[in-house]
Design a protein around this motif. Structure first.
Motif, mmCIF file in Angstrom:
data_model
loop_
_atom_site.group_PDB
_atom_site.id
_atom_site.type_symbol
_atom_site.label_atom_id
_atom_site.label_comp_id
_atom_site.label_asym_id
_atom_site.label_seq_id
_atom_site.Cartn_x
_atom_site.Cartn_y
_atom_site.Cartn_z
ATOM 1 N N ARG A 90 43.746 -5.065 22.925
ATOM 2 C CA ARG A 90 44.506 -6.193 23.472
ATOM 3 C C ARG A 90 43.645 -7.454 23.563
ATOM 4 O O ARG A 90 44.132 -8.564 23.336
ATOM 5 C CB ARG A 90 45.060 -5.823 24.843
ATOM 6 N N MET A 91 42.364 -7.288 23.884
ATOM 7 C CA MET A 91 41.488 -8.457 23.948
ATOM 8 C C MET A 91 41.269 -9.037 22.557
ATOM 9 O O MET A 91 41.249 -10.260 22.380
ATOM 10 C CB MET A 91 40.146 -8.090 24.579
ATOM 11 N N GLU A 92 41.124 -8.184 21.555
ATOM 12 C CA GLU A 92 40.949 -8.669 20.190
ATOM 13 C C GLU A 92 42.195 -9.403 19.705
ATOM 14 O O GLU A 92 42.093 -10.367 18.934
ATOM 15 C CB GLU A 92 40.611 -7.504 19.261
ATOM 16 N N GLN A 93 43.367 -8.961 20.141
ATOM 17 C CA GLN A 93 44.591 -9.667 19.776
ATOM 18 C C GLN A 93 44.591 -11.086 20.334
ATOM 19 O O GLN A 93 45.018 -12.041 19.668
ATOM 20 C CB GLN A 93 45.820 -8.906 20.286
ATOM 21 N N ILE A 94 44.107 -11.239 21.570
ATOM 22 C CA ILE A 94 44.025 -12.574 22.165
ATOM 23 C C ILE A 94 43.044 -13.449 21.394
ATOM 24 O O ILE A 94 43.302 -14.621 21.118
ATOM 25 C CB ILE A 94 43.612 -12.473 23.640
ATOM 26 N N LEU A 95 41.900 -12.878 21.017
ATOM 27 C CA LEU A 95 40.877 -13.654 20.321
ATOM 28 C C LEU A 95 41.305 -14.021 18.908
ATOM 29 O O LEU A 95 40.791 -14.990 18.332
ATOM 30 C CB LEU A 95 39.568 -12.862 20.274
ATOM 31 N N GLU A 96 42.229 -13.261 18.328
ATOM 32 C CA GLU A 96 42.681 -13.528 16.964
ATOM 33 C C GLU A 96 43.875 -14.470 16.918
ATOM 34 O O GLU A 96 44.353 -14.802 15.820
ATOM 35 C CB GLU A 96 43.054 -12.210 16.275
ATOM 36 N N GLU A 97 44.376 -14.907 18.069
ATOM 37 C CA GLU A 97 45.494 -15.841 18.063
ATOM 38 C C GLU A 97 45.085 -17.139 17.372
ATOM 39 O O GLU A 97 43.974 -17.629 17.554
ATOM 40 C CB GLU A 97 45.943 -16.143 19.495
ATOM 41 N N PRO A 98 45.968 -17.710 16.560
ATOM 42 C CA PRO A 98 45.605 -18.930 15.815
ATOM 43 C C PRO A 98 45.350 -20.109 16.739
ATOM 44 O O PRO A 98 46.000 -20.256 17.772
ATOM 45 C CB PRO A 98 46.840 -19.165 14.923
#
Length: 243
Positions: A90-98
């Motif tokens: 979930r943290m990686e998803q936040i960091l990958e947001e454009p």
């Protein structure tokens, strides 16, 4: 999580408390966390053994949307702790947001320079002429970050190059308010969030961090001053040479 919070503009107390709460959510209550703007040191005690890790923070930006999402994730984890791998995903998803595109970034810098010029008393001609100054600031910041230059030289170069245009226009006889344009443009470089965090750290009793951030604010302010002074000196030299 602590590294990402600090890199995206979180206060020191928020970083330390978030790490404490996350560790407590997974049964680690004997912990000590020490954070400053450039480093996080974490110690976990289990019985007679201590596990210590330090993390060096080299780059810091102000991404308030990402910071808000990380805070929300931290609260969700502390409320109902999921498996660690789920937290990481979930943290990686936040960091990958454009993030915003380069075009939007340049447009924002130009508009902010124009609007601040109007705010400080400039007219429409001054605001229109300040728009390219904002673009120059953005270009210099992007280029200097690619070179991994420190904050002093980055702000010095941005202030100097952005101040050249209004000075040259004034020397060329264009009826612009040079001071209003320069002030409106350098507002892009003023570390407003850092100044606010200095006072917040003082109120929280974290004087070491407050002194560190205050030194950063003073260094950035000095760089801006030196950069504008260099632009004025260079313009006067070129004007005298041309005559």
């Amino acid at each position: 999580m602590g590294r990402q919070l600090l890199q995206n503009g979180a206060e020191i107390y928020r970083v330390e408390e978030s790490i404490h709460h996350l560790l407590a959510a997974y049964g680690r209550t004997e912990t000590e966390v020490f954070a400053i703007p450039s480093c996080i040191i974490l110690n976990i005690q289990e019985g007679e053994r201590n596990y210590t890790k330090s993390i060096r923070i080299k780059t810091v930006s102000n991404n308030l949307r990402r910071l808000s999402n990380l805070n929300a994730l931290c609260r969700d984890i502390c409320r109902e702790p999921p498996p660690v791998e789920e937290c990481r995903r979930r943290m990686e998803q936040i960091l990958e947001e454009p993030v915003y595109s380069a075009q939007i970034g340049f447009l924002a810098y130009g508009l902010v320079a124009s609007l601040f010029t109007l705010f400080w008393g400039g007219d429409l001609l001054d605001a229109a002429a300040a728009f390219p100054c904002g673009l120059v600031v953005r270009a210099v910041l992007v280029y200097m970050r690619r070179l991994h230059a420190n904050e002093f030289f980055t702000n010095l170069a941005a202030a100097m190059l952005s101040a050249l245009e209004p000075l040259v226009l004034s020397w060329a006889g264009v009826p612009v308010n040079t001071d209003k344009m320069i002030i409106g443009t350098i507002m892009l470089l003023v570390p407003g969030i850092a100044i606010t965090n200095v006072m917040r750290d003082v109120l929280a009793g974290d004087f070491l961090t407050a002194l560190t951030r205050l030194a950063e604010v003073l260094i950035v302010g000095m760089a801006i001053t030196v950069g504008v002074a260099m632009a004025i000196t260079l313009t006067r030299f070129l004007a005298g040479w041309a005559l």
